[in-house]
Design a protein around this motif. Structure first.
Motif, PDB file in Angstrom:
ATOM      1  N   ASP A 278       0.626  -1.396   0.142  1.00  0.00           N
ATOM      2  CA  ASP A 278       0.076  -0.329   0.141  1.00  0.00           C
ATOM      3  C   ASP A 278       0.799   1.293  -0.008  1.00  0.00           C
ATOM      4  OD1 ASP A 278      -1.523   1.881   0.334  1.00  0.00           O
ATOM      5  OD2 ASP A 278      -3.049   1.388   2.872  1.00  0.00           O
ATOM      6  N   PHE A 279       1.144   1.863  -1.542  1.00  0.00           N
ATOM      7  CA  PHE A 279       1.676   2.790  -1.169  1.00  0.00           C
ATOM      8  C   PHE A 279       1.324   4.119  -0.345  1.00  0.00           C
ATOM      9  CE2 PHE A 279       3.154   0.493  -4.382  1.00  0.00           C
ATOM     10  CZ  PHE A 279       5.336   0.809  -4.486  1.00  0.00           C
ATOM     11  N   SER A 280       0.076   4.382   0.027  1.00  0.00           N
ATOM     12  CA  SER A 280      -0.024   5.374   0.379  1.00  0.00           C
ATOM     13  C   SER A 280      -0.043   5.479   1.834  1.00  0.00           C
ATOM     14  CB  SER A 280      -1.693   5.407   0.659  1.00  0.00           C
ATOM     15  OG  SER A 280      -2.173   4.677   1.503  1.00  0.00           O
ATOM     16  N   ARG A 281       0.922   4.329   2.538  1.00  0.00           N
ATOM     17  CA  ARG A 281       1.219   4.162   3.890  1.00  0.00           C
ATOM     18  C   ARG A 281       3.128   4.566   3.451  1.00  0.00           C
ATOM     19  NH1 ARG A 281      -2.183   1.442   7.293  1.00  0.00           N
ATOM     20  NH2 ARG A 281      -0.745   0.960   8.483  1.00  0.00           N
ATOM     21  N   PRO A 282       2.885   4.697   4.765  1.00  0.00           N
ATOM     22  CA  PRO A 282       4.938   4.775   5.054  1.00  0.00           C
ATOM     23  C   PRO A 282       5.675   3.760   4.625  1.00  0.00           C
ATOM     24  CG  PRO A 282       4.083   5.200   7.241  1.00  0.00           C
ATOM     25  CD  PRO A 282       2.589   4.836   6.217  1.00  0.00           C
ATOM     26  N   LEU A 283       6.867   3.787   4.222  1.00  0.00           N
ATOM     27  CA  LEU A 283       6.854   2.796   3.196  1.00  0.00           C
ATOM     28  C   LEU A 283       8.208   1.878   4.290  1.00  0.00           C
ATOM     29  CD1 LEU A 283       7.863   4.275  -0.401  1.00  0.00           C
ATOM     30  CD2 LEU A 283       6.187   2.749   0.416  1.00  0.00           C
ATOM     31  N   PRO A 284       8.218   0.909   3.502  1.00  0.00           N
ATOM     32  CA  PRO A 284       9.070  -0.139   4.347  1.00  0.00           C
ATOM     33  C   PRO A 284      10.443   0.449   4.521  1.00  0.00           C
ATOM     34  CG  PRO A 284       7.650  -1.344   3.555  1.00  0.00           C
ATOM     35  CD  PRO A 284       7.573  -0.447   2.734  1.00  0.00           C
ATOM     36  N   VAL A 285      11.973   0.172   5.513  1.00  0.00           N
ATOM     37  CA  VAL A 285      13.030   0.683   5.484  1.00  0.00           C
ATOM     38  C   VAL A 285      13.514  -0.414   5.112  1.00  0.00           C
ATOM     39  CG1 VAL A 285      12.691   3.293   6.440  1.00  0.00           C
ATOM     40  CG2 VAL A 285      12.482   1.062   7.504  1.00  0.00           C
ATOM     41  N   ASN A 286      15.025  -0.136   5.064  1.00  0.00           N
ATOM     42  CA  ASN A 286      16.497  -1.086   4.852  1.00  0.00           C
ATOM     43  C   ASN A 286      17.422  -1.157   4.970  1.00  0.00           C
ATOM     44  OD1 ASN A 286      17.802  -3.254   4.818  1.00  0.00           O
ATOM     45  ND2 ASN A 286      16.819  -4.575   2.591  1.00  0.00           N
ATOM     46  N   PRO A 287      17.829  -0.246   6.268  1.00  0.00           N
ATOM     47  CA  PRO A 287      19.160   0.205   6.252  1.00  0.00           C
ATOM     48  C   PRO A 287      19.659  -0.926   6.452  1.00  0.00           C
ATOM     49  CG  PRO A 287      17.832  -0.428   8.762  1.00  0.00           C
ATOM     50  CD  PRO A 287      16.522  -0.804   7.549  1.00  0.00           C
ATOM     51  N   ALA A 288      20.404  -1.865   6.726  1.00  0.00           N
ATOM     52  CA  ALA A 288      20.957  -2.617   5.463  1.00  0.00           C
ATOM     53  C   ALA A 288      21.454  -2.741   4.653  1.00  0.00           C
ATOM     54  CB  ALA A 288      20.519  -4.231   6.580  1.00  0.00           C
ATOM     55  N   TYR A 289      20.173  -2.782   3.831  1.00  0.00           N
ATOM     56  CA  TYR A 289      20.472  -1.993   2.294  1.00  0.00           C
ATOM     57  C   TYR A 289      21.623  -0.974   2.432  1.00  0.00           C
ATOM     58  CZ  TYR A 289      19.947  -1.547  -2.544  1.00  0.00           C
ATOM     59  OH  TYR A 289      20.592  -1.645  -4.015  1.00  0.00           O
ATOM     60  N   ASP A 290      21.249  -0.117   2.650  1.00  0.00           N
ATOM     61  CA  ASP A 290      21.858   1.188   3.056  1.00  0.00           C
ATOM     62  C   ASP A 290      23.416   1.079   2.641  1.00  0.00           C
ATOM     63  OD1 ASP A 290      18.805   2.203   2.371  1.00  0.00           O
ATOM     64  OD2 ASP A 290      18.555   3.071   4.086  1.00  0.00           O
ATOM     65  N   ASP A 291      23.055   0.881   4.421  1.00  0.00           N
ATOM     66  CA  ASP A 291      24.763   0.454   3.809  1.00  0.00           C
ATOM     67  C   ASP A 291      25.916  -0.280   3.010  1.00  0.00           C
ATOM     68  OD1 ASP A 291      24.181   1.641   6.621  1.00  0.00           O
ATOM     69  OD2 ASP A 291      23.606  -0.116   7.738  1.00  0.00           O
ATOM     70  N   LEU A 292      24.671  -0.992   2.625  1.00  0.00           N
ATOM     71  CA  LEU A 292      25.686  -1.662   1.128  1.00  0.00           C
ATOM     72  C   LEU A 292      25.554  -1.306  -0.292  1.00  0.00           C
ATOM     73  CD1 LEU A 292      24.436  -5.581   2.279  1.00  0.00           C
ATOM     74  CD2 LEU A 292      26.782  -4.987   1.939  1.00  0.00           C
ATOM     75  N   HIS A 293      24.528   0.205  -0.487  1.00  0.00           N
ATOM     76  CA  HIS A 293      23.995   0.262  -1.293  1.00  0.00           C
ATOM     77  C   HIS A 293      25.291   0.632  -2.739  1.00  0.00           C
ATOM     78  CE1 HIS A 293      21.806   2.128  -5.049  1.00  0.00           C
ATOM     79  NE2 HIS A 293      22.434   3.017  -4.581  1.00  0.00           N
ATOM     80  N   ALA A 294      26.399   0.769  -2.120  1.00  0.00           N
ATOM     81  CA  ALA A 294      26.845   1.917  -2.398  1.00  0.00           C
ATOM     82  C   ALA A 294      28.358   1.447  -2.949  1.00  0.00           C
ATOM     83  CB  ALA A 294      27.806   3.153  -1.931  1.00  0.00           C
ATOM     84  N   LEU A 295      28.173   0.080  -2.278  1.00  0.00           N
ATOM     85  CA  LEU A 295      28.894  -1.112  -2.587  1.00  0.00           C
ATOM     86  C   LEU A 295      28.192  -2.217  -3.763  1.00  0.00           C
ATOM     87  CD1 LEU A 295      30.611  -2.593   0.927  1.00  0.00           C
ATOM     88  CD2 LEU A 295      31.796  -1.752  -0.709  1.00  0.00           C
ATOM     89  N   LEU A 296      27.192  -2.266  -3.490  1.00  0.00           N
ATOM     90  CA  LEU A 296      26.554  -3.537  -4.890  1.00  0.00           C
ATOM     91  C   LEU A 296      27.131  -3.204  -5.801  1.00  0.00           C
ATOM     92  CD1 LEU A 296      23.207  -3.816  -2.410  1.00  0.00           C
ATOM     93  CD2 LEU A 296      25.514  -5.800  -2.487  1.00  0.00           C
ATOM     94  N   VAL A 297      26.619  -1.893  -6.362  1.00  0.00           N
ATOM     95  CA  VAL A 297      26.852  -1.418  -7.677  1.00  0.00           C
ATOM     96  C   VAL A 297      27.345  -0.148  -8.324  1.00  0.00           C
ATOM     97  CG1 VAL A 297      24.729  -0.231  -9.477  1.00  0.00           C
ATOM     98  CG2 VAL A 297      23.875  -1.510  -7.473  1.00  0.00           C
ATOM     99  N   PRO A 298      28.678  -1.123  -7.854  1.00  0.00           N
ATOM    100  CA  PRO A 298      30.041  -0.271  -8.139  1.00  0.00           C
ATOM    101  C   PRO A 298      29.846   0.503  -9.546  1.00  0.00           C
ATOM    102  CG  PRO A 298      30.743  -2.341  -8.563  1.00  0.00           C
ATOM    103  CD  PRO A 298      29.161  -2.801  -8.134  1.00  0.00           C
ATOM    104  N   PRO A 299      30.505   1.735  -9.510  1.00  0.00           N
ATOM    105  CA  PRO A 299      31.064   2.216 -10.719  1.00  0.00           C
ATOM    106  C   PRO A 299      31.674   1.465 -12.194  1.00  0.00           C
ATOM    107  CG  PRO A 299      32.888   3.077  -9.378  1.00  0.00           C
ATOM    108  CD  PRO A 299      31.740   2.651  -8.983  1.00  0.00           C
TER     109      PRO A 299
END
Length: 366
Positions: free
Chosen positions: A129-150
């Motif tokens: 339900d996109f009318s409600r607050p979206l789930p958060v995933n801080p563990a992914y946030d920490d990894l994002h820059a590593l996961l898709v490198p330049p």
């Protein structure tokens, strides 16, 4: 037909074979085309739907392929085999059960050999339900820059950082961080989107069209990529209705798993596509599973999905490199091996028969 002949080499060929098989079965095809988009071979991108069995049946089984695009080779073959399965068609008439065969619900990902759709959205994280607050995933946030490198392949430093994360926290934690879904990085992996996308809306429309008259609805969503080679794990995930897991195990066996009780190879993801049925057809008794067929080891599979995300971010990269990456992604989710193909078709037919028989025994809704 030889079992291997149910499998196609591309989305274009899979769709062609599906439509030909529907014609051979004298089944009417309902086609839904994604507007203003073309496929990798400049083809039309469409989800095709066939209905089998009595049109007045109050028990419905839904079969979907290609939720995760490139995983569609497996589900498409199972659906094409079903269209040729005359004994099963006769059983539908005797048991008064209808089947809705939804081919390539994510045609863009199927065509472009990507797990995500035209918006880089993972359909199995989009049914929220996109009318409600979206789930958060801080563990992914920490990894994002590593996961898709330049650059791709990743640098030695990047590879070492990923390896260190896995060594320190474990493979399960790495899988959990990536795969439960995230809603903050539109260019990242396992992105659930910021709105309900075309394919999810189409599923809602189909359920609104075919579901209201039904007392009981079953659903098998075909996937590949997790688990032992060729083994189809039957997974009950999402916002399960009362007694749904118990009913799923009654239909498909005690080996039905669920992340809700810690028995599944899959994570307890946010917004799985199966929830679309549960939210849309609230009157019907629903019983939904995904079948996940194993291909390559987990870390290898996730590495190929990192490459998929990199290609999304670098559409102007060297064409040979992009083609090579897509070939690797395809090989990670579709094994061109007759033993693997036979395992897929045998387990799929068994699961479909179990669902049809299970549905036939369900009582009418008062």
């Amino acid at each position: 037909m030889n079992p291997s002949s149910y499998f196609a080499s591309s989305y274009v060929n899979a769709r062609r074979l599906y439509l030909r098989s529907a014609a051979d079965a004298a089944a009417r095809v309902e086609t839904h085309v994604i507007p203003e988009l073309r496929g990798l071979e400049n083809e039309e991108l469409a989800t095709d739907v066939v209905r089998l069995g009595p049109t007045n049946a109050r028990r419905l089984l839904v079969l979907t392929s290609g939720t995760h695009g490139v995983e569609g080779f497996c589900g498409s073959a199972a659906q094409i085999a079903l269209l040729h399965d005359r004994p099963l068609h006769a059983l539908l008439e005797r048991l008064n059960v209808m089947i809705l065969v939804v081919h390539a619900i994510n045609p863009y990902g199927f065509s472009y050999l990507s797990r995500t759709n035209e918006d880089n959205v993972d359909l199995n994280r989009n049914s929220i339900d996109f009318s409600r607050p979206l789930p958060v995933n801080p563990a992914y946030d920490d990894l994002h820059a590593l996961l898709v490198p330049p650059t791709w392949p990743p640098s030695a430093q990047n590879a070492a950082a990923i390896a260190s994360y896995i060594e320190q926290r474990g493979e399960a934690a790495y899988q959990q961080a990536l795969t439960i879904g995230q809603y903050g990085h539109g260019d990242g992996m396992f992105f659930g989107g910021g709105r309900t996308v075309w394919s999810t809306r189409l599923l809602q429309t189909l359920f609104e069209q075919y579901g209201p008259a039904c007392d009981s609805i079953g659903w098998i969503d075909f996937h590949t990529g997790l688990g032992p080679y060729g083994h189809g794990e039957k997974i009950c995930v999402g916002q399960l209705g009362a007694d749904e897991l118990q009913r799923a195990r009654a239909w498909w066996g005690a080996d039905v798993t669920s992340p809700l009780d810690g028995t599944s190879v899959a994570a307890n993801v946010a917004g799985p596509v199966l929830d679309t049925l549960r939210r849309t057809c609230t009157r019907a008794r629903t019983t939904a599973i995904a079948i996940e067929y194993g291909t390559v080891p987990l870390v290898d599979m996730l590495q190929r999905l990192r490459a998929d995300a990199w290609v999304r971010q670098h559409p102007d990269a060297d064409r040979q490199q992009i083609d090579a990456i897509r070939a690797e992604i395809r090989a990670g989710f579709y094994c061109e091996d007759d033993v693997w193909r036979g395992l897929i078709l045998g387990q799929a037919r068994a699961a479909i028969l179990q669902a049809v028989i299970g549905l036939s025994r369900e009582p009418a809704v008062a």
